[in-house]
Design an enzyme around this catalytic site. Sequence first.
Site, PDB file in Angstrom:
ATOM      1  N   HIS A 189       8.175   2.362  18.485  1.00 28.79           N
ATOM      2  CA  HIS A 189       7.070   2.824  17.633  1.00 28.79           C
ATOM      3  C   HIS A 189       7.320   4.264  17.137  1.00 28.79           C
ATOM      4  CE1 HIS A 189       2.557   1.995  16.771  1.00 28.79           C
ATOM      5  NE2 HIS A 189       3.076   2.773  15.827  1.00 28.79           N
ATOM      6  N   ARG A 249       2.339  -3.647  12.546  1.00 31.90           N
ATOM      7  CA  ARG A 249       1.756  -3.812  13.874  1.00 31.90           C
ATOM      8  C   ARG A 249       2.361  -5.057  14.517  1.00 31.90           C
ATOM      9  NH1 ARG A 249       0.580   0.720  13.817  1.00 31.90           N
ATOM     10  NH2 ARG A 249      -1.459   1.709  14.003  1.00 31.90           N
ATOM     11  N   GLU A 266       2.366  -3.675  23.074  1.00 35.28           N
ATOM     12  CA  GLU A 266       3.256  -2.575  23.452  1.00 35.28           C
ATOM     13  C   GLU A 266       2.531  -1.576  24.360  1.00 35.28           C
ATOM     14  OE1 GLU A 266       3.991  -1.287  19.313  1.00 35.28           O
ATOM     15  OE2 GLU A 266       2.908   0.568  19.768  1.00 35.28           O
ATOM     16  N   GLY A 316       0.850  -1.197   0.000  1.00 34.66           N
ATOM     17  CA  GLY A 316       0.000   0.000   0.000  1.00 34.66           C
ATOM     18  C   GLY A 316       0.878   1.237   0.000  1.00 34.66           C
ATOM     19  N   GLY A 363       7.697   5.135  13.827  1.00 37.50           N
ATOM     20  CA  GLY A 363       7.424   5.291  12.387  1.00 37.50           C
ATOM     21  C   GLY A 363       7.058   6.703  11.947  1.00 37.50           C
ATOM     22  N   ILE A 366       2.632   2.831   2.395  1.00 44.21           N
ATOM     23  CA  ILE A 366       3.958   2.766   3.041  1.00 44.21           C
ATOM     24  C   ILE A 366       4.837   1.722   2.352  1.00 44.21           C
ATOM     25  CG2 ILE A 366       5.172   2.340   5.225  1.00 44.21           C
ATOM     26  CD1 ILE A 366       2.575   3.373   6.640  1.00 44.21           C
ATOM     27  N   ARG A 385      -2.672  -8.102  -0.757  1.00 44.35           N
ATOM     28  CA  ARG A 385      -3.960  -8.793  -0.707  1.00 44.35           C
ATOM     29  C   ARG A 385      -4.650  -8.763  -2.069  1.00 44.35           C
ATOM     30  NH1 ARG A 385      -7.170  -7.877   4.561  1.00 44.35           N
ATOM     31  NH2 ARG A 385      -6.116  -9.757   5.221  1.00 44.35           N
TER      32      ARG A 385
HETATM   33  N1  LIG Z   1       5.262   1.999  12.768  1.00 51.06           N
HETATM   34  C1  LIG Z   1       4.470   3.045  12.671  1.00 51.06           C
HETATM   35  O1  LIG Z   1       4.643   4.049  13.358  1.00 51.06           O
HETATM   36  C2  LIG Z   1       3.365   3.047  11.680  1.00 51.06           C
HETATM   37  C3  LIG Z   1       2.730   1.882  11.342  1.00 51.06           C
HETATM   38  N2  LIG Z   1       1.728   1.893  10.410  1.00 51.06           N
HETATM   39  C4  LIG Z   1       1.089   0.633  10.031  1.00 51.06           C
HETATM   40  O2  LIG Z   1       1.253   0.454   8.623  1.00 51.06           O
HETATM   41  C5  LIG Z   1       0.032  -0.042   8.086  1.00 51.06           C
HETATM   42  C6  LIG Z   1      -0.032   0.221   6.603  1.00 51.06           C
HETATM   43  O3  LIG Z   1      -0.279   1.586   6.341  1.00 51.06           O
HETATM   44  P1  LIG Z   1      -0.585   2.086   4.837  1.00 51.06           P
HETATM   45  O4  LIG Z   1       0.500   1.646   3.938  1.00 51.06           O
HETATM   46  O5  LIG Z   1      -0.930   3.519   4.888  1.00 51.06           O
HETATM   47  O6  LIG Z   1      -1.893   1.234   4.526  1.00 51.06           O
HETATM   48  P2  LIG Z   1      -2.468   0.815   3.103  1.00 51.06           P
HETATM   49  O7  LIG Z   1      -3.885   0.454   3.347  1.00 51.06           O
HETATM   50  O8  LIG Z   1      -2.141   1.849   2.088  1.00 51.06           O
HETATM   51  O9  LIG Z   1      -1.615  -0.502   2.745  1.00 51.06           O
HETATM   52  C7  LIG Z   1      -1.789  -1.743   3.347  1.00 51.06           C
HETATM   53  C8  LIG Z   1      -1.692  -2.791   2.250  1.00 51.06           C
HETATM   54  O10 LIG Z   1      -1.621  -4.084   2.857  1.00 51.06           O
HETATM   55  C9  LIG Z   1      -2.392  -4.976   2.058  1.00 51.06           C
HETATM   56  N3  LIG Z   1      -2.707  -6.143   2.883  1.00 51.06           N
HETATM   57  C10 LIG Z   1      -3.617  -6.263   3.873  1.00 51.06           C
HETATM   58  N4  LIG Z   1      -3.528  -7.503   4.412  1.00 51.06           N
HETATM   59  C11 LIG Z   1      -2.555  -8.157   3.746  1.00 51.06           C
HETATM   60  C12 LIG Z   1      -2.006  -9.463   3.829  1.00 51.06           C
HETATM   61  N5  LIG Z   1      -2.449 -10.348   4.723  1.00 51.06           N
HETATM   62  N6  LIG Z   1      -1.029  -9.816   2.959  1.00 51.06           N
HETATM   63  C13 LIG Z   1      -0.593  -8.917   2.056  1.00 51.06           C
HETATM   64  N7  LIG Z   1      -1.076  -7.674   1.917  1.00 51.06           N
HETATM   65  C14 LIG Z   1      -2.030  -7.297   2.771  1.00 51.06           C
HETATM   66  C15 LIG Z   1      -3.576  -4.162   1.587  1.00 51.06           C
HETATM   67  O11 LIG Z   1      -4.157  -4.730   0.439  1.00 51.06           O
HETATM   68  C16 LIG Z   1      -2.900  -2.813   1.314  1.00 51.06           C
HETATM   69  O12 LIG Z   1      -2.439  -2.727  -0.019  1.00 51.06           O
HETATM   70  C17 LIG Z   1      -1.046   0.635   8.934  1.00 51.06           C
HETATM   71  O13 LIG Z   1      -2.257  -0.074   8.899  1.00 51.06           O
HETATM   72  C18 LIG Z   1      -0.420   0.658  10.314  1.00 51.06           C
HETATM   73  O14 LIG Z   1      -0.793  -0.480  11.043  1.00 51.06           O
HETATM   74  C19 LIG Z   1       1.349   3.056   9.807  1.00 51.06           C
HETATM   75  C20 LIG Z   1       1.954   4.242  10.110  1.00 51.06           C
HETATM   76  C21 LIG Z   1       2.993   4.349  11.104  1.00 51.06           C
HETATM   77  O1  LIG Z   2      -0.433   5.860  12.125  1.00 52.67           O
HETATM   78  C1  LIG Z   2      -0.233   4.743  12.647  1.00 52.67           C
HETATM   79  O2  LIG Z   2      -0.873   3.734  12.311  1.00 52.67           O
HETATM   80  C2  LIG Z   2       0.783   4.600  13.685  1.00 52.67           C
HETATM   81  O3  LIG Z   2       1.140   3.529  14.055  1.00 52.67           O
HETATM   82  C3  LIG Z   2       1.385   5.792  14.289  1.00 52.67           C
HETATM   83  O4  LIG Z   2       1.643   6.778  13.394  1.00 52.67           O
END
Ligand SMILES: NC(=O)C1=CN([C@@H]2O[C@H](COP(=O)(O)OP(=O)(O)OC[C@H]3O[C@@H](n4cnc5c(N)ncnc54)[C@H](O)[C@@H]3O)[C@@H](O)[C@H]2O)C=CC1
Ligand SMILES: O=C(O)C(=O)CO
Length: 323
Positions: free
Chosen positions: A289, A242, A271, A157, A291, A159, A180
Site C-alpha cells: 500500500h 482497494r 490488509e 477520476g 500509492g 488518479i 461510472r
Molecule cells: N493505493 C493507494 O495508496 C491509494 C489508493 N487510492 C484509491 O483510489 C481511489 C480513487 O481515487 P481518486 O481517483 O482520487 O477518486 P475519484 O473519485 O476522482 O475517481 C474515482 C472514479 O471511479 C469511478 N467509479 C466508481 N465506481 C466505478 C465502477 N464500478 N466502474 C467504473 N468507474 C467507477 C467514479 O465515477 C470516479 O470517476 C480512492 O477511492 C482510493 O480507494 C487513492 C489514493 C492512494
Molecule cells: O488515500 C488513500 O485512499 C490511500 O489509500 C492512502 O493514501
Amino acid sequence: MVKPSVLVTRRWPAAVEAQLAENYDTVLNTGDKPMSPADIRDALKRYDAVLPTVTDTLNAEALDVDGAQTKIIANYGVGYSHICEPSARELGMTVTNTPDVLSECTADIAMTLLLMVARRAGEGERELRSGNWTGWRPTHLVGTKVSGKTLGIIGFGRIGQQMARRAHHGFGMKIVVQNRSRVAPELLQQCNATQVDSVDELLPQCDFVSLHCPGGAANRNLINARRLNLMKPDAFLINAARGEVIDEWALIQALMFEMIGGAALDVFDGEPRISPDLLQCDNLVMLPHLGSATREAREAMGFRVLDNLGDFFAGRAPRDRVI
Ligand SMILES: NC(=O)C1=CN([C@@H]2O[C@H](COP(=O)(O)OP(=O)(O)OC[C@H]3O[C@@H](n4cnc5c(N)ncnc54)[C@H](O)[C@@H]3O)[C@@H](O)[C@H]2O)C=CC1
Ligand SMILES: O=C(O)C(=O)CO
C-alpha cells in the site's frame, strides 16, 4: 478561546503534527498502533474532531455511539470506504478527505506496478538476491513489451486520469476507459482515450487493466472469476485502488492456472493480512500500500486535513467535504 480537541489516529509527518498541535488541543497516537473499533467509538465520544486513515475501521459498529462529541471526521487519505456513510450521516457528522495531492504519486505507483509485472522485475530481483542468477541469456526472464499496448482504466477520476497521461504520453499506450459516469470529451482527448459502456466491454480489448475506482460495498468483487475470464490470456491486472475490488480467491485461481499473464497489487482485501496463496504466485508483484507514500504527498495530505479543519471550525464549508 478554547481550542477544539482533535484526535489523530496514526503518526503523521512531523511538520503537520506540529501545526496540528499549535492550532488544536491535539492528542497524537505516539505508539502508531492501529486503533480498534472500540477505541474509535470511545474517541467519538471525547473529541471534537477525529482524524482517521484507511487503517481505521469506522463501520456501523464503531459509529454506533450515543452522545457523540465528534462533529467532523477529517480523513487522511482520499478513499473513505472505511467510513460508514449512513452512520456518519445519521450522527450528523461532516466527513472530509484529501483528494488531488496524492493523485500523481498514486498513478506513479500504478505505473511502477505495471512495468514491474510486464518486465518480470519482481522475479528478477528475487532471483538476484537469492544468489540464483547465472547470467544473461536470450531466454532469461523474458517479459512483455509495454510501449504501444492497450491499457484499460476502470475508474477515470483524478488518479485514473493521471495513470492515462503517464501511459499514453510516456509509453504510447492506447487508452480505453470505463467510468461510472460519462467522461467529458476534452478529458478523453487529452490522452486520445475512448470510453466504453461496461467493464465487460473493456476487458477483452486490453493488454493491461488498471483499477482506479473507489472500494466499498458497491465495488466489492467488481473483478470476479467471470470477468477475469474475459481478459486476454496474456493480459495483466493492476490494482492500486482497494483490495476488495478484486475477488482475491478468483485472482489466485487465475494466476495459478495462468488464465491471465499476471497481476500487480498495491492493496489487499483485509490488509495487512496477505493470503499465503498469493505469496505462491510468481506472476504477481505486490507492494505494501505505497500509492501515496512520498514525503511530498504525505505532507500535502496532512496540510489538506488542516485546511479542512480550519474551514470547519471557522464555520465555513470544508473544500473536501464528502459527507
Ligand atoms: N493505493 C493507494 O495508496 C491509494 C489508493 N487510492 C484509491 O483510489 C481511489 C480513487 O481515487 P481518486 O481517483 O482520487 O477518486 P475519484 O473519485 O476522482 O475517481 C474515482 C472514479 O471511479 C469511478 N467509479 C466508481 N465506481 C466505478 C465502477 N464500478 N466502474 C467504473 N468507474 C467507477 C467514479 O465515477 C470516479 O470517476 C480512492 O477511492 C482510493 O480507494 C487513492 C489514493 C492512494
Ligand atoms: O488515500 C488513500 O485512499 C490511500 O489509500 C492512502 O493514501
